[in-house]
Motif scaffolding. Structure first.
Motif, PDB file in Angstrom:
ATOM      1  N   ARG A 258     -14.385 -39.270  71.912  1.00  0.00           N
ATOM      2  CA  ARG A 258     -15.004 -38.799  73.154  1.00  0.00           C
ATOM      3  C   ARG A 258     -13.948 -38.756  74.241  1.00  0.00           C
ATOM      4  O   ARG A 258     -13.158 -39.691  74.386  1.00  0.00           O
ATOM      5  CB  ARG A 258     -16.122 -39.767  73.554  1.00  0.00           C
ATOM      6  CG  ARG A 258     -16.871 -39.417  74.803  1.00  0.00           C
ATOM      7  CD  ARG A 258     -17.988 -40.444  75.047  1.00  0.00           C
ATOM      8  NE  ARG A 258     -18.833 -40.039  76.138  1.00  0.00           N
ATOM      9  CZ  ARG A 258     -18.559 -40.279  77.420  1.00  0.00           C
ATOM     10  NH1 ARG A 258     -17.485 -40.949  77.747  1.00  0.00           N
ATOM     11  NH2 ARG A 258     -19.377 -39.860  78.358  1.00  0.00           N
ATOM     12  N   CYS A 259     -13.936 -37.660  75.020  1.00  0.00           N
ATOM     13  CA  CYS A 259     -13.027 -37.559  76.164  1.00  0.00           C
ATOM     14  C   CYS A 259     -13.597 -38.397  77.303  1.00  0.00           C
ATOM     15  O   CYS A 259     -14.742 -38.180  77.724  1.00  0.00           O
ATOM     16  CB  CYS A 259     -12.878 -36.100  76.588  1.00  0.00           C
ATOM     17  SG  CYS A 259     -11.865 -35.896  78.073  1.00  0.00           S
ATOM     18  N   THR A 260     -12.790 -39.339  77.792  1.00  0.00           N
ATOM     19  CA  THR A 260     -13.272 -40.214  78.870  1.00  0.00           C
ATOM     20  C   THR A 260     -13.388 -39.459  80.188  1.00  0.00           C
ATOM     21  O   THR A 260     -14.054 -39.921  81.109  1.00  0.00           O
ATOM     22  CB  THR A 260     -12.336 -41.425  79.064  1.00  0.00           C
ATOM     23  OG1 THR A 260     -11.053 -40.940  79.444  1.00  0.00           O
ATOM     24  CG2 THR A 260     -12.224 -42.244  77.784  1.00  0.00           C
ATOM     25  N   GLY A 261     -12.746 -38.290  80.282  1.00  0.00           N
ATOM     26  CA  GLY A 261     -12.791 -37.527  81.523  1.00  0.00           C
ATOM     27  C   GLY A 261     -14.044 -36.695  81.668  1.00  0.00           C
ATOM     28  O   GLY A 261     -14.622 -36.617  82.751  1.00  0.00           O
ATOM     29  N   CYS A 262     -14.493 -36.052  80.574  1.00  0.00           N
ATOM     30  CA  CYS A 262     -15.623 -35.115  80.679  1.00  0.00           C
ATOM     31  C   CYS A 262     -16.765 -35.419  79.719  1.00  0.00           C
ATOM     32  O   CYS A 262     -17.820 -34.799  79.816  1.00  0.00           O
ATOM     33  CB  CYS A 262     -15.134 -33.687  80.465  1.00  0.00           C
ATOM     34  SG  CYS A 262     -14.637 -33.323  78.768  1.00  0.00           S
ATOM     35  N   GLY A 263     -16.576 -36.329  78.765  1.00  0.00           N
ATOM     36  CA  GLY A 263     -17.647 -36.689  77.851  1.00  0.00           C
ATOM     37  C   GLY A 263     -17.731 -35.812  76.617  1.00  0.00           C
ATOM     38  O   GLY A 263     -18.596 -36.028  75.767  1.00  0.00           O
TER      39      GLY A 263
ATOM     40  N   HIS B  34      -5.848 -26.968  74.297  1.00  0.00           N
ATOM     41  CA  HIS B  34      -7.038 -26.649  73.513  1.00  0.00           C
ATOM     42  C   HIS B  34      -8.301 -27.156  74.216  1.00  0.00           C
ATOM     43  O   HIS B  34      -9.289 -26.452  74.333  1.00  0.00           O
ATOM     44  CB  HIS B  34      -6.938 -27.271  72.121  1.00  0.00           C
ATOM     45  CG  HIS B  34      -8.129 -27.003  71.260  1.00  0.00           C
ATOM     46  ND1 HIS B  34      -8.314 -25.798  70.616  1.00  0.00           N
ATOM     47  CD2 HIS B  34      -9.204 -27.760  70.955  1.00  0.00           C
ATOM     48  CE1 HIS B  34      -9.450 -25.846  69.943  1.00  0.00           C
ATOM     49  NE2 HIS B  34     -10.012 -27.012  70.134  1.00  0.00           N
ATOM     50  N   HIS B  35      -8.243 -28.382  74.683  1.00  0.00           N
ATOM     51  CA  HIS B  35      -9.367 -28.976  75.410  1.00  0.00           C
ATOM     52  C   HIS B  35      -8.981 -29.029  76.881  1.00  0.00           C
ATOM     53  O   HIS B  35      -8.040 -29.709  77.244  1.00  0.00           O
ATOM     54  CB  HIS B  35      -9.633 -30.385  74.871  1.00  0.00           C
ATOM     55  CG  HIS B  35     -10.682 -31.134  75.648  1.00  0.00           C
ATOM     56  ND1 HIS B  35     -12.028 -30.921  75.481  1.00  0.00           N
ATOM     57  CD2 HIS B  35     -10.574 -32.077  76.603  1.00  0.00           C
ATOM     58  CE1 HIS B  35     -12.694 -31.698  76.299  1.00  0.00           C
ATOM     59  NE2 HIS B  35     -11.845 -32.418  76.989  1.00  0.00           N
ATOM     60  N   GLN B  36      -9.668 -28.254  77.718  1.00  0.00           N
ATOM     61  CA  GLN B  36      -9.275 -28.182  79.125  1.00  0.00           C
ATOM     62  C   GLN B  36     -10.407 -28.602  80.040  1.00  0.00           C
ATOM     63  O   GLN B  36     -11.577 -28.374  79.741  1.00  0.00           O
ATOM     64  CB  GLN B  36      -8.825 -26.765  79.472  1.00  0.00           C
ATOM     65  CG  GLN B  36      -7.583 -26.358  78.699  1.00  0.00           C
ATOM     66  CD  GLN B  36      -7.042 -25.028  79.153  1.00  0.00           C
ATOM     67  OE1 GLN B  36      -7.784 -24.202  79.670  1.00  0.00           O
ATOM     68  NE2 GLN B  36      -5.759 -24.815  78.964  1.00  0.00           N
ATOM     69  N   HIS B  37     -10.031 -29.196  81.154  1.00  0.00           N
ATOM     70  CA  HIS B  37     -10.990 -29.550  82.190  1.00  0.00           C
ATOM     71  C   HIS B  37     -10.974 -28.483  83.271  1.00  0.00           C
ATOM     72  O   HIS B  37     -10.014 -27.730  83.394  1.00  0.00           O
ATOM     73  CB  HIS B  37     -10.631 -30.907  82.805  1.00  0.00           C
ATOM     74  CG  HIS B  37     -10.885 -32.061  81.879  1.00  0.00           C
ATOM     75  ND1 HIS B  37     -10.510 -33.345  82.163  1.00  0.00           N
ATOM     76  CD2 HIS B  37     -11.483 -32.104  80.662  1.00  0.00           C
ATOM     77  CE1 HIS B  37     -10.868 -34.133  81.183  1.00  0.00           C
ATOM     78  NE2 HIS B  37     -11.458 -33.413  80.253  1.00  0.00           N
ATOM     79  N   SER B  38     -12.024 -28.432  84.032  1.00  0.00           N
ATOM     80  CA  SER B  38     -12.089 -27.521  85.170  1.00  0.00           C
ATOM     81  C   SER B  38     -10.894 -27.762  86.090  1.00  0.00           C
ATOM     82  O   SER B  38     -10.481 -28.906  86.291  1.00  0.00           O
ATOM     83  CB  SER B  38     -13.399 -27.777  85.929  1.00  0.00           C
ATOM     84  OG  SER B  38     -13.243 -27.437  87.277  1.00  0.00           O
TER      85      SER B  38
ATOM     86  N   LEU C 208      -8.248 -36.910  83.778  1.00  0.00           N
ATOM     87  CA  LEU C 208      -7.313 -36.640  82.693  1.00  0.00           C
ATOM     88  C   LEU C 208      -8.056 -36.564  81.367  1.00  0.00           C
ATOM     89  O   LEU C 208      -9.149 -37.101  81.222  1.00  0.00           O
ATOM     90  CB  LEU C 208      -6.281 -37.762  82.615  1.00  0.00           C
ATOM     91  CG  LEU C 208      -5.362 -37.916  83.818  1.00  0.00           C
ATOM     92  CD1 LEU C 208      -4.515 -39.181  83.663  1.00  0.00           C
ATOM     93  CD2 LEU C 208      -4.471 -36.702  83.961  1.00  0.00           C
ATOM     94  N   ILE C 209      -7.438 -35.892  80.403  1.00  0.00           N
ATOM     95  CA  ILE C 209      -7.980 -35.871  79.049  1.00  0.00           C
ATOM     96  C   ILE C 209      -7.477 -37.119  78.319  1.00  0.00           C
ATOM     97  O   ILE C 209      -6.269 -37.285  78.123  1.00  0.00           O
ATOM     98  CB  ILE C 209      -7.543 -34.607  78.295  1.00  0.00           C
ATOM     99  CG1 ILE C 209      -8.060 -33.366  79.006  1.00  0.00           C
ATOM    100  CG2 ILE C 209      -8.020 -34.647  76.850  1.00  0.00           C
ATOM    101  CD1 ILE C 209      -7.444 -32.064  78.492  1.00  0.00           C
ATOM    102  N   ARG C 210      -8.376 -37.992  77.973  1.00  0.00           N
ATOM    103  CA  ARG C 210      -8.044 -39.183  77.191  1.00  0.00           C
ATOM    104  C   ARG C 210      -9.132 -39.349  76.138  1.00  0.00           C
ATOM    105  O   ARG C 210     -10.318 -39.371  76.471  1.00  0.00           O
ATOM    106  CB  ARG C 210      -7.997 -40.434  78.075  1.00  0.00           C
ATOM    107  CG  ARG C 210      -6.814 -40.465  79.018  1.00  0.00           C
ATOM    108  CD  ARG C 210      -5.507 -40.727  78.282  1.00  0.00           C
ATOM    109  NE  ARG C 210      -4.365 -40.757  79.153  1.00  0.00           N
ATOM    110  CZ  ARG C 210      -3.614 -39.688  79.470  1.00  0.00           C
ATOM    111  NH1 ARG C 210      -3.921 -38.502  78.982  1.00  0.00           N
ATOM    112  NH2 ARG C 210      -2.589 -39.791  80.255  1.00  0.00           N
TER     113      ARG C 210
HETATM  114 ZN   LIG Z   1     -12.441 -33.735  78.576  1.00  0.00          ZN
END
Ligand SMILES: [Zn+2]
Length: 79
Positions: free
Chosen positions: A35-40, A56-60, A66-68
């Motif tokens: 699970r990404c701690t930044g966005c779920g 590959h996995h991007q946030h707004s 951060l992606i973690r």
């Molecule tokens: Zn994320």
């Protein structure tokens, strides 16, 4: 949030790998659900594969998080 139906197929674990956070693109230490701690967002990772790279996995662009990746469910192989 990861889902399951039959609790008899899951065991709780106190292993330290569930507490660690991993950067994008690194080798996943365990196969399973992360699970990404930044966005779920959640992903499934096969044994020996890397976590998704940054592109590959991007946030707004408006998100400062951060992606973690954090291990949620570890798949246990019997072999
Ligand atoms: Zn994320």
């Amino acid at each position: 949030m990861a889902l399951y139906k039959y609790v008899q197929h899951l065991d709780q674990s106190q292993h330290a790998n569930f507490d660690k956070e991993y950067s994008p693109g690194v080798a996943a230490p365990d196969p399973g659900i992360y699970r990404c701690t930044g966005c779920g967002d959640e992903i499934g990772i096969a044994k020996g594969h890397n976590l998704p790279p940054q592109n590959h996995h991007q946030h707004s662009p408006f998100s400062a998080s951060l992606i973690r990746w954090k291990l949620v469910v570890c798949a246990v192989s019997i072999k």
